[in-house]
Design an enzyme around this catalytic site. Structure first.
Site: not given
Length: 568
Positions: A108, A256, A286
């Site tokens: 991320s 994601d 995600h």
């Protein structure tokens, strides 16, 4: 041993603070993670690789607060991590407990700092593991097809980033204004999915407390820079692919939001042939990368089975260890994909697959009443007769977000594959359905829709979603996208316009007895900001108007879904 609060000097004299995890004696290859969420254990920090595990396997691990966050000095400017990343890698290479060879890892935002470390070109950086990492922070991360990724940006900023800003802005949490800020950020997020939507949308983002400007001062900049340009280029990985020389493993998920960026990073770097690159794409979303328990293999309304779980610690340590020890990588394929529907992993030599053949399925208003949904059919041959289907898009009553590849807070919206039947029953959603399949059909690659439309609005949106229709009637989403139509000279009511909608990528087997469907509409809220249909931005428009939308089919206006079919 763990060394806390280690000050690392940057080129401008600012110290960034890190914790170092390492074996007590000896010199070791170093792994670096740079985080905005606080280096002290926090679920997002070690989502991709626990530093204690890495230290036990013979690495030194540096976990650093990025500039302006946690204990580090300076001011935080998201995704401007190039220089600090370079300086941190070179510092790590020079330490007495270091072999001088450095790797980077993270998921991320930490995937972003990993890619920006690599793109800054430090000589000591030999390898990286980037999970859920974008290639560009405008398209596919902050905006999609011109529409603002509203729900995701508010979720990540007010739901995560603002929490980390509070101690710096208000060192004493007892002061009244600190309590006001906490209440405000919760209220904005809680109110986000509620309808009807009112305009200007900017009023919905702040209850008058100034929470965004106070706790996330960069957020208004993202809103103001609503088109590609120098602001976003300064943060882009794509602009710097030619500077990356490290061996990289790229991990992403079909559900994601960072999927397109991760695929772009892998394909660009592999095409350049600068160092070995590997791609892994799983069926997760995600937040699933926080751990791989049994729960992690269930996403949205589907379970992908035990095979979907993956030991990412082992994969990353194997990749990084081989590169930093100057050993050949294990004998594995450059691409590993989870094929949904079949629910199995498959090794490939490339992405996208050259053997995939992009073929159209045409939208036609000659529908099948047995599907119990509005609109028409998907057919392999271009219709010989002209047709069209209409709906009215009301910006105050947008189609709600139901699943998809996004990073909206799970408390606001479900992620991944979700049954769309409730949405398909709405009057503002058109559904085009193919025949019942007599054998399995695989779609692996990028999915796109080309629509021929008319609209009564000068500016509006169109959305498209690929759906897997089960024999029992469930309509499970696969991938989707949006395209914003801005005001064009000569465009107006009745003027035919061609719309291309990028719908992301997938690897999906539509099983025997299933149907392929595409849903078309004009909104997906709160994932995307609703277009007011006035030619103004949703943030600034003081009013909105309904728009009559028409999707055309047949000669001269061949609306179609373009799918990459894999026939073997």
């Amino acid at each position: 041993m763990i060394e806390r609060d280690v000050a690392i000097p940057m080129r401008d004299g600012v110290d960034l603070v890190a914790d170092v995890y390492r074996p007590a004696e000896g010199r070791w290859p170093v792994l670096v993670q740079r985080t905005p969420y606080g280096r002290i254990p926090f679920p997002d920090n070690f989502v991709s690789l626990n530093p204690v595990t890495a230290a036990a396997r013979g690495f030194a691990v540096v976990v650093q607060d990025v500039r302006g966050r946690g204990g580090s000095g300076g001011d935080f400017e998201p995704f401007m991590e190039f220089d600090d990343g370079f300086d941190t890698v070179e510092w790590a290479a020079e330490q007495p407990w270091s072999t001088g060879r450095v790797g980077a890892f993270g998921a991320s935002y930490m995937g972003a700092t990993t890619m920006q470390m690599a793109a800054s070109g430090p000589p000591a950086l030999q390898a990286f593991a980037a999970l859920q990492a974008s290639s560009d922070y405008y398209e596919g991360r902050s905006y999609w097809g011109g529409a603002l990724e509203l729900g995701a940006l508010l979720s990540t900023n007010l739901g995560v980033m603002a929490i980390g800003s509070l101690p710096r802005v208000f060192p004493d949490p007892r002061v009244p204004r600190a309590r006001v800020m906490r209440a405000s950020l919760r209220k904005v997020l809680d109110d986000l999915p509620h309808t009807p939507v009112t305009f200007p949308l900017r009023d919905r983002l702040d209850d008058g407390s100034g929470v965004l400007e106070t706790l996330t001062p960069w957020f208004p900049q993202w809103l103001d820079h609503d088109a590609p340009g120098e602001y976003w280029e300064a943060r882009s990985i794509e602009e710097r692919h030619d500077r990356i020389h490290s061996a990289g493993v790229h991990v992403t998920s079909w559900y994601d939001a960072m999927l397109p960026g991760t695929l772009t990073n892998f394909t660009a770097l592999r095409a350049a042939g600068r160092a070995p690159q590997r791609l892994i794409v799983g069926p997760w979303f995600h937040y699933a990368l926080r751990g791989f328990s049994v729960d992690a293999v269930r996403v949205g309304d589907l379970s992908f089975g035990p095979a979907a779980a993956m030991d990412l610690d082992r994969i990353q340590l194997s990749w990084l260890g081989a590169a930093l020890d100057d050993r050949p990588q294990s004998d594995h394929s450059p691409v590993r994909l989870f094929v949904m529907g079949a629910n199995e992993w498959r090794d490939e030599d490339e992405w996208p697959l050259r053997r995939a053949r992009v073929r159209p399925l045409y939208l036609t208003s000659d529908g099948d009443a047995a599907t119990d949904v509005r609109a028409g059919a998907l057919v392999a041959e271009e219709p010989t007769g002209s047709g069209g289907d209409e709906f009215v898009y009301d910006p105050t009553d947008p189609v709600p977000t139901a699943g998809g590849a996004h990073v909206i807070s799970p408390l606001i919206s479900t992620h991944g594959p979700v049954d769309q039947r409730d949405l398909e029953a709405r009057a503002d959603v058109l559904s085009y359905t193919g025949p019942v399949l007599d054998s399995p059909v695989e779609v692996t690659g990028y999915v796109r829709a080309e629509l021929w439309i008319t609209s009564t609005a000068p500016s509006t949106d169109f959305t498209a979603r690929l759906v897997d229709v089960y024999p029992d009637g469930r309509a499970i989403s696969v991938c989707d996208g949006i395209r914003r139509l801005f005001v064009e000279e000569g465009a107006g009511p009745g003027v035919v316009r061609r719309v291309e909608i990028e719908m992301g990528a997938t690897s999906q087997v539509f099983l025997r007895g299933h149907r392929i469907r595409v849903d078309v509409s004009s909104s997906n809220y709160p994932r995307f900001d609703p277009n007011p249909n006035t030619g103004e931005r949703s943030l600034d428009a003081t009013s909105s108007v309904p728009a009559r939308q028409r999707v055309l089919s047949g000669p001269g206006a061949p609306s179609r879904l373009l799918l990459p079919f894999v026939e073997d």
